[in-house]
Design a protein around this motif. Structure first.
Motif, short mmCIF file in Angstrom:
data_model
loop_
_atom_site.label_atom_id
_atom_site.label_comp_id
_atom_site.label_asym_id
_atom_site.label_seq_id
_atom_site.Cartn_x
_atom_site.Cartn_y
_atom_site.Cartn_z
N TRP A 58 -48.27 -5.21 -58.28
CA TRP A 58 -48.94 -4.40 -59.29
C TRP A 58 -48.85 -2.91 -58.99
CZ3 TRP A 58 -52.87 -1.34 -57.58
CH2 TRP A 58 -53.57 -1.74 -56.44
N ARG A 59 -48.65 -2.55 -57.72
CA ARG A 59 -48.56 -1.13 -57.37
C ARG A 59 -47.25 -0.49 -57.80
NH1 ARG A 59 -49.51 -1.28 -51.27
NH2 ARG A 59 -48.69 0.82 -51.40
N HIS A 60 -46.13 -1.20 -57.65
CA HIS A 60 -44.84 -0.59 -57.98
C HIS A 60 -44.75 -0.11 -59.43
CE1 HIS A 60 -42.08 -1.88 -54.43
NE2 HIS A 60 -43.05 -1.08 -54.06
N PRO A 61 -45.16 -0.91 -60.44
CA PRO A 61 -45.10 -0.38 -61.80
C PRO A 61 -45.97 0.86 -62.00
CG PRO A 61 -45.36 -2.76 -61.85
CD PRO A 61 -45.54 -2.33 -60.42
N LEU A 62 -47.14 0.87 -61.40
CA LEU A 62 -48.00 2.06 -61.50
C LEU A 62 -47.37 3.25 -60.79
CD1 LEU A 62 -51.58 0.60 -61.02
CD2 LEU A 62 -50.66 1.68 -63.07
N ASP A 63 -46.82 3.01 -59.60
CA ASP A 63 -46.18 4.09 -58.85
C ASP A 63 -44.99 4.66 -59.61
OD1 ASP A 63 -48.01 3.95 -56.81
OD2 ASP A 63 -46.71 2.82 -55.46
N GLU A 64 -44.21 3.78 -60.24
CA GLU A 64 -43.06 4.25 -61.01
C GLU A 64 -43.51 5.08 -62.21
OE1 GLU A 64 -40.52 0.92 -61.86
OE2 GLU A 64 -40.31 0.45 -59.72
N TRP A 65 -44.59 4.65 -62.84
CA TRP A 65 -45.15 5.40 -63.97
C TRP A 65 -45.64 6.77 -63.51
CZ3 TRP A 65 -50.60 6.14 -64.91
CH2 TRP A 65 -50.89 6.70 -66.15
N LEU A 66 -46.36 6.79 -62.38
CA LEU A 66 -46.82 8.07 -61.84
C LEU A 66 -45.65 8.96 -61.45
CD1 LEU A 66 -49.80 6.78 -59.69
CD2 LEU A 66 -49.96 8.22 -61.73
N ALA A 67 -44.58 8.37 -60.93
CA ALA A 67 -43.39 9.14 -60.57
C ALA A 67 -42.76 9.77 -61.81
CB ALA A 67 -42.38 8.26 -59.85
N LEU A 92 -37.58 16.33 -54.00
CA LEU A 92 -36.23 16.81 -54.21
C LEU A 92 -35.50 16.74 -52.87
CD1 LEU A 92 -34.56 18.05 -56.50
CD2 LEU A 92 -35.08 20.28 -55.52
N SER A 93 -34.36 16.08 -52.85
CA SER A 93 -33.57 15.93 -51.64
C SER A 93 -32.11 16.18 -52.00
CB SER A 93 -33.75 14.53 -51.06
OG SER A 93 -32.99 14.37 -49.89
N ASP A 94 -31.52 17.19 -51.38
CA ASP A 94 -30.14 17.56 -51.68
C ASP A 94 -29.93 17.84 -53.16
OD1 ASP A 94 -29.43 17.25 -48.97
OD2 ASP A 94 -29.10 15.11 -49.28
N GLY A 95 -30.92 18.48 -53.78
CA GLY A 95 -30.81 18.85 -55.18
C GLY A 95 -31.06 17.73 -56.18
N ILE A 96 -31.42 16.54 -55.70
CA ILE A 96 -31.67 15.39 -56.58
C ILE A 96 -33.11 14.96 -56.41
CG2 ILE A 96 -31.04 13.01 -57.11
CD1 ILE A 96 -28.26 13.65 -55.92
N LEU A 97 -33.81 14.79 -57.53
CA LEU A 97 -35.19 14.32 -57.48
C LEU A 97 -35.17 12.82 -57.23
CD1 LEU A 97 -38.12 15.23 -57.80
CD2 LEU A 97 -37.95 14.62 -60.21
N ARG A 98 -35.77 12.38 -56.11
CA ARG A 98 -35.73 10.97 -55.71
C ARG A 98 -37.15 10.42 -55.59
NH1 ARG A 98 -30.42 10.26 -53.77
NH2 ARG A 98 -29.48 12.20 -53.07
N TYR A 99 -37.32 9.22 -56.09
CA TYR A 99 -38.57 8.51 -55.95
C TYR A 99 -38.41 7.45 -54.88
CZ TYR A 99 -42.25 5.13 -56.82
OH TYR A 99 -43.28 4.26 -56.66
N THR A 100 -39.30 7.43 -53.88
CA THR A 100 -39.31 6.43 -52.83
C THR A 100 -40.64 5.70 -52.91
OG1 THR A 100 -37.97 7.92 -51.46
CG2 THR A 100 -38.99 6.04 -50.37
N PRO A 101 -40.65 4.39 -53.20
CA PRO A 101 -41.91 3.67 -53.39
C PRO A 101 -42.65 3.42 -52.07
CG PRO A 101 -40.07 2.15 -53.55
CD PRO A 101 -39.48 3.53 -53.42
N ALA A 102 -43.91 3.07 -52.20
CA ALA A 102 -44.72 2.68 -51.04
C ALA A 102 -44.12 1.44 -50.40
CB ALA A 102 -46.15 2.39 -51.48
N ASN A 103 -44.29 1.33 -49.10
CA ASN A 103 -43.81 0.13 -48.40
C ASN A 103 -44.89 -0.45 -47.48
OD1 ASN A 103 -43.74 1.93 -46.26
ND2 ASN A 103 -41.54 1.81 -45.97
#
Length: 104
Positions: A58-67, A92-103
């Protein structure tokens, strides 16, 4: 605020300006309010046995929405998220906006 599943809840936002560190914005959903919209959130979250990996469903969909929200308002920063993450990171990493989820 309306959540991805259509339920409404309160939210909050805090801007942090560290004296010797980065500025950051914390947009959040209070856990008590979120629990009223998501039956899989247990009373002991985030400290019970159903927390951690079981809660990622349930956290991943919420995290992706927040991202997605964060990607529309982010400032350009550059860096890498920590190896162990209790929350998702949008950086932002190397000019690309990246989303890394909770683990955790």
């Amino acid at each position: 605020m309306q959540l991805p599943a259509g339920r409404r809840t309160v939210c909050g936002c805090v801007a942090v300006r560290e004296e010797h560190g980065p500025d950051w914005l914390d947009f959040y959903l209070p856990l008590g309010a979120l629990a009223r919209t998501e039956p899989r959130i247990s009373d002991g979250f985030p400290f019970d046995d159903d927390s951690g990996e079981p809660s990622l469903t349930w956290r991943h969909p919420l995290d992706e929405w927040l991202a997605t929200i964060a990607s529309t308002i982010h400032k350009k920063i550059d860096g890498n998220p920590p190896a162990e993450r209790w929350a998702g990171y949008l950086m932002l990493s190397d000019g690309i906006l990246r989303y890394t989820p909770a683990n955790k």
